[in-house]
Write an enzyme that holds these catalytic residues in place. Structure first.
Site, PDB file in Angstrom:
ATOM      1  N   THR A  15       0.820  -1.216   0.000  1.00 34.25           N
ATOM      2  CA  THR A  15       0.000   0.000   0.000  1.00 34.25           C
ATOM      3  C   THR A  15       0.852   1.262   0.000  1.00 34.25           C
ATOM      4  O   THR A  15       0.501   2.270  -0.621  1.00 34.25           O
ATOM      5  CB  THR A  15      -0.931  -0.007   1.240  1.00 34.25           C
ATOM      6  OG1 THR A  15      -1.816  -1.116   1.120  1.00 34.25           O
ATOM      7  CG2 THR A  15      -1.738   1.265   1.351  1.00 34.25           C
ATOM      8  N   THR A  91       1.459  -4.423   4.244  1.00 35.52           N
ATOM      9  CA  THR A  91       1.306  -4.684   5.679  1.00 35.52           C
ATOM     10  C   THR A  91       0.623  -6.020   5.970  1.00 35.52           C
ATOM     11  O   THR A  91       0.684  -6.506   7.097  1.00 35.52           O
ATOM     12  CB  THR A  91       0.485  -3.570   6.352  1.00 35.52           C
ATOM     13  OG1 THR A  91      -0.796  -3.509   5.723  1.00 35.52           O
ATOM     14  CG2 THR A  91       1.192  -2.239   6.258  1.00 35.52           C
ATOM     15  N   ASP A  92      -0.029  -6.608   4.959  1.00 35.04           N
ATOM     16  CA  ASP A  92      -0.818  -7.823   5.219  1.00 35.04           C
ATOM     17  C   ASP A  92       0.006  -8.921   5.886  1.00 35.04           C
ATOM     18  O   ASP A  92      -0.501  -9.649   6.738  1.00 35.04           O
ATOM     19  CB  ASP A  92      -1.416  -8.367   3.914  1.00 35.04           C
ATOM     20  CG  ASP A  92      -2.520  -7.460   3.374  1.00 35.04           C
ATOM     21  OD1 ASP A  92      -2.922  -6.518   4.082  1.00 35.04           O
ATOM     22  OD2 ASP A  92      -2.965  -7.700   2.238  1.00 35.04           O
TER      23      ASP A  92
HETATM   24  N1  ASP Z   1      -3.123  -3.921   2.311  1.00 37.80           N
HETATM   25  C1  ASP Z   1      -1.797  -4.259   2.053  1.00 37.80           C
HETATM   26  C2  ASP Z   1      -0.815  -3.211   2.529  1.00 37.80           C
HETATM   27  O1  ASP Z   1      -1.046  -2.671   3.553  1.00 37.80           O
HETATM   28  C3  ASP Z   1      -1.471  -4.827   0.753  1.00 37.80           C
HETATM   29  C4  ASP Z   1      -0.286  -5.714   0.896  1.00 37.80           C
HETATM   30  O2  ASP Z   1      -0.017  -6.231   1.973  1.00 37.80           O
HETATM   31  O3  ASP Z   1       0.420  -5.877  -0.095  1.00 37.80           O
HETATM   32  O4  ASP Z   1       0.159  -2.892   1.940  1.00 37.80           O
END
Ligand code: ASP
Length: 332
Positions: A15, A91-92
């Site tokens: 993200t 962050t996932d």
């Molecule tokens: N929602 C995720 C992020 O916070 C997407 C990912 O992990 O690639 O980056």
């Protein structure tokens, strides 16, 4: 004038690097390492930063081969003189990747993993603030010797404790057991707590498949019973509460213990797996007596990574139990 510390910044997407292309429905990682570094000119005040684009992908799709490659690249940067390394990623999966890197990281130089919950086009997108604070932490003498750190929202977490605990809030990252080790305050990383380090593990063989299964009401154990036939080499059971499974799965757990290492964690989200409290069937005392290894304060995600790496190091059952005891519990 004193030379500024060298910090390497490795960008992998997420993200923090995501934008929406005209006509497309959602955001995707597009910003490069140089683009991201360009958003934090203040970084030059604390470090000589070298930016490297490693890949550009959603963090849910990392595999062990890719993580080993990124870790080797980060280690090489330190061998070549970097005093700290920052990895920006989605962050996932940070709670997994950071712990995986931590198992393999023995440098005093900090490895700081960061990302963002809001993308750069959103009001309050916090990616550049996180990146700057991560660079400040990677460059800081105070962060040396703490292993792999996760920085979001000005908080500095230990990889072994941090969890993603919300789907979209900027405050999504928390360390329920220990709290953050420290904060970045007015650009200065400060630490209130330090955690003991453990020796680096050195995977020598391919990463074996390790399953993670959550205990649920009225489970008949068919998923557990299927694991050996599916080629799994180990399993982590996220039990209920202090480490309890339904009585109905005990025959399946017994078969599994005969076939592969079985680790017991808790699905509760915080706290250590009990070892000496409950004596009913399905509770920790009998499970441990029958060969299940308690995972301490490690949650199922982290225990799965530890077991995977230990198996790839060729660890015996006794060594696996000893490592979980040392890394999962603070008191033994
Ligand atoms: N929602 C995720 C992020 O916070 C997407 C990912 O992990 O690639 O980056």
């Amino acid at each position: 004038m004193r030379e500024k510390p060298a910090v390497t910044f490795l960008a992998t997407g997420g993200t923090i690097a995501s934008t929406r292309a005209a006509g497309s429905q959602g955001i995707r990682p597009t910003m490069t390492a140089q683009d991201l570094l360009g958003t934090v000119p203040q970084a030059a005040d604390v470090a000589e930063v070298t930016a490297i684009q490693v890949n550009q992908q959603p963090s849910a799709s990392f595999g062990f081969a890719e993580l080993l490659r990124i870790c080797a690249l980060a280690r090489q940067q330190v061998a070549d003189g970097a005093q700290g390394v920052v990895i920006a990623q989605g962050t996932d999966s940070i709670e997994e990747t950071a712990y995986f890197f931590d198992l393999l990281w023995d440098w005093d130089a900090p490895l700081v993993v960061t990302g963002a919950m809001r993308n750069p086009s959103q009001p309050g997108g916090e990616g550049s603030a996180n990146l700057l604070a991560a660079i400040q932490t990677a460059a800081s003498a105070a962060a040396r010797g703490l292993g792999v750190l996760v920085l979001l929202n000005e908080q500095i977490h230990a990889a072994r404790f941090v969890r993603k605990s919300h789907t979209f809030a900027a405050s999504a990252f928390a360390s329920p057991i220990a709290g953050p080790l420290g904060w970045v305050v007015e650009g200065i990383p400060i630490f209130h707590t330090r955690v003991p380090r453990h020796p680096r593990l050195e995977p020598t063989a391919a990463m074996p498949a390790v399953a993670l299964v959550k205990s649920v009401l009225d489970d008949d154990g068919r998923l557990l019973r299927a694991l050996p036939g599916l080629g799994y080499s180990g399993v982590v059971i996220e039990g209920m509460g202090g480490g309890h499974v339904p009585m109905s799965v005990l025959p399946a757990v017994g078969e599994l213990v005969a076939a592969m290492p079985v680790i017991l964690c808790s699905r509760a989200g915080a706290g250590e797996v009990m070892r000496h409290t409950y004596g009913f069937p399905g509770a920790e005392i009998e499970l441990i007596r029958d060969g299940v290894v308690p995972g301490g304060a490690l949650d199922g995600l982290k225990a799965r990574l530890l077991l995977t790496v230990l198996l790839s190091c060729g660890a015996s059952r006794e060594e696996i139990a000893a490592e979980f005891s040392a890394r999962g519990y603070l008191a033994n």
